[in-house]
Design a protein around this motif. Structure first.
Motif, short mmCIF file in Angstrom:
data_model
loop_
_atom_site.label_atom_id
_atom_site.label_comp_id
_atom_site.label_asym_id
_atom_site.label_seq_id
_atom_site.Cartn_x
_atom_site.Cartn_y
_atom_site.Cartn_z
N SER A 1 0.87 -1.19 0.00
CA SER A 1 0.00 0.00 0.00
C SER A 1 0.90 1.23 0.00
O SER A 1 2.08 1.14 0.31
CB SER A 1 -0.92 0.06 1.22
N HIS A 2 0.33 2.39 -0.30
CA HIS A 2 1.13 3.62 -0.22
C HIS A 2 1.61 3.79 1.22
O HIS A 2 0.91 3.42 2.16
CB HIS A 2 0.29 4.85 -0.57
N ASP B 1 -2.77 6.63 -11.98
CA ASP B 1 -4.17 6.73 -12.44
C ASP B 1 -4.90 7.81 -11.65
O ASP B 1 -5.70 8.56 -12.20
CB ASP B 1 -4.90 5.39 -12.25
N GLN B 2 -4.62 7.88 -10.36
CA GLN B 2 -5.29 8.88 -9.52
C GLN B 2 -4.87 10.30 -9.91
O GLN B 2 -5.65 11.24 -9.83
CB GLN B 2 -5.00 8.64 -8.03
N SER C 1 -0.45 2.60 -8.80
CA SER C 1 -1.83 3.04 -9.07
C SER C 1 -1.97 4.56 -8.85
O SER C 1 -2.95 5.16 -9.28
CB SER C 1 -2.82 2.30 -8.15
N ILE C 2 -0.99 5.17 -8.19
CA ILE C 2 -1.04 6.61 -7.95
C ILE C 2 -1.13 7.38 -9.28
O ILE C 2 -1.73 8.45 -9.35
CB ILE C 2 0.19 7.09 -7.13
N CYS D 1 -3.38 3.30 2.42
CA CYS D 1 -2.20 4.08 2.77
C CYS D 1 -1.86 3.93 4.25
O CYS D 1 -2.74 3.94 5.11
CB CYS D 1 -2.45 5.56 2.46
N GLY E 1 -8.32 1.97 -2.75
CA GLY E 1 -7.53 1.07 -3.61
C GLY E 1 -6.51 0.35 -2.75
O GLY E 1 -6.87 -0.35 -1.80
N ASP F 1 -6.93 7.23 -3.25
CA ASP F 1 -6.56 5.81 -3.45
C ASP F 1 -6.70 4.99 -2.15
O ASP F 1 -6.27 3.85 -2.11
CB ASP F 1 -5.09 5.75 -3.94
#
Ligand code: G1P
Length: 293
Positions: free
Chosen positions: A153-154, A214-215, A211-212, A242, A239, A236
């Motif tokens: 995850s972030h 796309d955000q 994926s960041i 974080c 998604g 996210d």
């Protein structure tokens, strides 16, 4: 533990608080003792096992490009003069051609916009973002501390910030904590004091899921009318999610003159060859100040 191979360094800021020094060089080239801020950032990335470096610059940052290239003339002079220690110190700053790249951010549209420009270079893998003007004094490199707990995850570095400074930061909304790891339910960029969801501000170290990108695409401007990385991460949460990471170490805001002076003092006291002389000098100065008071 997921290996992070690439780090992104946004260095396109104007550094207005250091004008006129930053008229011709970016603030990340200002020296803390004898190394530019950017070198501390690159060393921290290396300590976390990163071996590919992406710099986002504005136009006219040739000093930075020259810094990471080889200066054969100077190397030869030091070699001929038998100055091996200096030569080795100089060589540590050379980055191999295939390990680094520069991207230009032509208009200052925010940290999120800067990061979005690196999509093709980063590709489909997790990566780090380091803000070099957040200099951290730590026994173990903060990015390495984070990489050890990173599970995909972030993840962002956080620290407790005094309420009168909190609105200058991104601030995390913590659901629960497990040791240094904070499970987040949200993040807000530069909230007012009464809107801040916690006392933990974001510090410039991020491990991000790809994926960041796309955000970031099509993200509307946020605080300060800029494309904010914080907003993309917040979007996210549903998604990959974080985590905050309350790192071990002390962070200095070297984008401000006061933070830069404090960092210089702390790092000088840390250096074996400077410590004693510097301590004596500080004591003498303090005595002078107290007798003058
Ligand atoms: C940036 C980030 C902010 C973070 C800060 C840390 O803000 O947007 O979330 O708290 O760095 O230094 P800036 O200082 O560029 O306004």
């Amino acid at each position: 533990m997921t290996r992070i191979r690439k780090a992104v360094f946004p260095v396109a800021g104007l550094g207005t608080r250091f004008l006129p020094a930053t008229k011709s060089v970016t603030k990340e080239m200002l020296p803390l003792i004898d190394r530019p801020l950017i070198q501390y950032a690159v060393d921290e990335a290396r300590a976390a096992g990163i071996d590919e470096f992406i710099f986002i610059t504005s136009t006219g940052q040739s000093a930075l490009e020259a810094y990471f290239g080889r200066n054969s003339g100077l190397e030869r002079k030091l070699k001929d003069g038998g100055k091996t220690t200096l030569l080795n110190r100089l060589r540590r700053t050379n980055l191999e051609d295939e390990t680094y790249s520069f991207i230009q951010q032509n208009s200052p549209r925010g940290l999120g916009h800067a990061v979005s420009l690196t999509r093709d270079l980063v590709g489909d893998e997790p990566f780090a973002v380091i803000l070099p003007d957040d200099v951290i004094h730590a026994k173990r490199a903060v990015l390495a501390q984070m990489a050890q707990s990173f599970e995909g995850s972030h993840m962002i570095a956080t620290e407790a910030v005094h309420s009168d400074r909190i609105s200058a930061y991104g601030v995390v909304d913590i659901e629960h904590r497990a040791g240094r790891v904070q499970h987040l339910r949200g993040l807000v960029e530069k909230p007012s004091v009464d809107q801040a969801p916690s006392e933990f501000g974001i510090v410039g170290r991020y491990l991000l899921h790809p994926s960041i990108f796309d955000q970031l695409e099509g993200l509307a401007p946020g605080a300060g009318n800029e494309i904010q990385l914080t907003d993309a991460i917040a979007a996210d949460i549903e998604g990959p999610g974080c985590h905050g990471f309350a790192f071990q170490g002390e962070r200095f805001d070297c984008g401000s003159v006061a933070g830069y002076l404090e960092a210089t003092t702390v790092f000088a006291l840390e250096r074996a060859e400077l410590r004693d002389g510097f301590k004596t000098m500080l004591r003498q100065r303090m005595n002078l100040l107290s007798t003058a008071a």
